[in-house]
Enzyme design. Structure first.
Site, mmCIF file in Angstrom:
data_model
loop_
_atom_site.group_PDB
_atom_site.id
_atom_site.type_symbol
_atom_site.label_atom_id
_atom_site.label_comp_id
_atom_site.label_asym_id
_atom_site.label_seq_id
_atom_site.Cartn_x
_atom_site.Cartn_y
_atom_site.Cartn_z
ATOM 1 N N ASP A 168 0.803 -1.217 0.000
ATOM 2 C CA ASP A 168 0.000 0.000 0.000
ATOM 3 C C ASP A 168 0.840 1.274 0.000
ATOM 4 O OD1 ASP A 168 0.909 -0.540 2.583
ATOM 5 O OD2 ASP A 168 -1.069 -0.998 3.370
ATOM 6 N N HIS A 200 -7.404 -5.007 9.931
ATOM 7 C CA HIS A 200 -7.079 -4.727 8.531
ATOM 8 C C HIS A 200 -5.801 -5.437 8.111
ATOM 9 C CE1 HIS A 200 -4.880 -0.751 9.770
ATOM 10 N NE2 HIS A 200 -3.960 -1.634 9.450
ATOM 11 N N GLU A 260 -9.795 -1.996 5.189
ATOM 12 C CA GLU A 260 -10.486 -1.751 6.450
ATOM 13 C C GLU A 260 -11.709 -2.664 6.588
ATOM 14 O OE1 GLU A 260 -8.866 -0.077 8.484
ATOM 15 O OE2 GLU A 260 -8.543 2.027 7.987
ATOM 16 N N ASN A 285 -7.780 -3.231 14.035
ATOM 17 C CA ASN A 285 -9.163 -3.522 13.657
ATOM 18 C C ASN A 285 -9.261 -4.679 12.664
ATOM 19 O OD1 ASN A 285 -8.204 -2.443 11.295
ATOM 20 N ND2 ASN A 285 -9.552 -0.651 11.269
HETATM 21 C C1 F6R Z 1 1.451 -1.728 6.165
HETATM 22 C C2 F6R Z 1 0.096 -2.241 6.217
HETATM 23 C C3 F6R Z 1 -0.683 -2.333 7.488
HETATM 24 C C4 F6R Z 1 0.146 -2.686 8.718
HETATM 25 C C5 F6R Z 1 -0.730 -2.710 9.963
HETATM 26 C C6 F6R Z 1 0.076 -2.986 11.214
HETATM 27 O O1 F6R Z 1 1.948 -1.741 4.850
HETATM 28 O O2 F6R Z 1 -0.414 -2.567 5.206
HETATM 29 O O3 F6R Z 1 -1.696 -3.306 7.323
HETATM 30 O O4 F6R Z 1 0.758 -3.918 8.526
HETATM 31 O O5 F6R Z 1 -1.384 -1.486 10.113
HETATM 32 O O6 F6R Z 1 0.933 -1.902 11.432
HETATM 33 P P1 F6R Z 1 2.099 -1.956 12.516
HETATM 34 O O7 F6R Z 1 3.067 -2.985 12.053
HETATM 35 O O8 F6R Z 1 2.690 -0.586 12.511
HETATM 36 O O9 F6R Z 1 1.460 -2.326 13.799
#
Ligand code: F6R
Length: 242
Positions: free
Chosen positions: A67, A138, A143, A136
């Site tokens: 992303d 994701h 989302e 959440n």
């Molecule tokens: C990052 C992504 C997100 C993260 C998720 C966890 O490219 O796609 O799904 O993997 O938000 O984030 P952290 O590792 O910062 O807890």
């Protein structure tokens, strides 16, 4: 779904990097799906160390990131282009033509999403997709409520996600409101999914993923339907302190 419980963040990072290094050693043209955020940073450090010790070359590796924020250019310190360059790419022998991240500043974001899908198709299937877990549920920036059949698309970020990511910005107001993300169907087409989970904060989400129902309201739950998933989770995330 194979769950590998490890002691801490460091062990999670080492185990994850060894899964990637095994693939790179065995396959002539490996394709990796990569993530940003806090979770994979230790894994990237471990890959850099392996490169510095001359046990691996990335000359034949292609990478696709999950992303990118809409509106942040590649030089913006909070863009995922910048993150990947700082945390991994500039430290290893991978050329710029081998690394792919959606362009959040493209004039036509819909066309950008279609192009990204095309680039993934041209590279063949992603061999290993690394994922972190959102609080959440994701995965990527898909989302809750995102269709399981979604492909790369533009998504409105939830307030809770913007708040969770505000730690990387000066204030929550600076966190973009939209992102481009691989879709859930795009992600689950990967041959192997490697989900990394660390820390107490993720324990509730991990428990729901493992024990809860499969539902678009909790995007990561789709992993229960994928034939080849490895979850590497530390004790804090597993709430298991044996
Ligand atoms: C990052 C992504 C997100 C993260 C998720 C966890 O490219 O796609 O799904 O993997 O938000 O984030 P952290 O590792 O910062 O807890």
């Amino acid at each position: 779904m194979k769950i590998v419980k490890v002691k801490d963040y460091q062990e999670m990072s080492q185990k994850a990097s060894s899964v990637l290094l095994d693939l790179i050693a065995k396959k002539a043209d490996p394709v990796l799906g990569l993530a940003t955020g806090s979770t994979p940073i230790g894994m990237y450090q471990s890959l850099i160390k392996a490169y510095e010790q001359e046990t691996v070359s990335f000359k034949h590796v292609k990478t696709f990131n999950l992303d990118e924020y809409v509106g942040l250019g590649r030089q913006h310190p909070n863009s995922y282009h910048y993150f990947m360059n700082e945390k991994l790419f500039k430290h290893i022998d991978i050329g710029s033509g081998q690394t792919f991240i959606p362009d959040g500043t493209a004039n036509d974001l819909v066309v950008e999403c279609q192009n990204y899908e095309q680039q993934i198709r041209e590279a063949g299937q992603i061999d290993i997709q690394v994922l972190g877990l959102g609080l959440n549920g994701h995965i990527g920036f898909n989302e809750p409520g995102t269709s399981f059949s979604s492909r790369t698309h533009v998504i409105d970020l939830m307030e809770s996600t913007r708040l969770a990511n505000a730690r990387f910005f000066d204030s929550v107001d600076e966190v973009p409101t939209q992102a481009i993300t691989m879709g859930i169907d795009t992600i689950t087409e990967s041959k192997l999914i490697l989900l990394l989970v660390s820390g107490e904060k993720k324990a509730t989400a991990l428990a729901r993923l493992i024990n809860g129902e499969v539902s678009e309201e909790f995007p990561a739950s789709i992993l229960n339907r994928h034939p080849n998933v490895i979850i590497i989770a530390d004790e804090a995330a597993c709430r298991c302190r044996e």
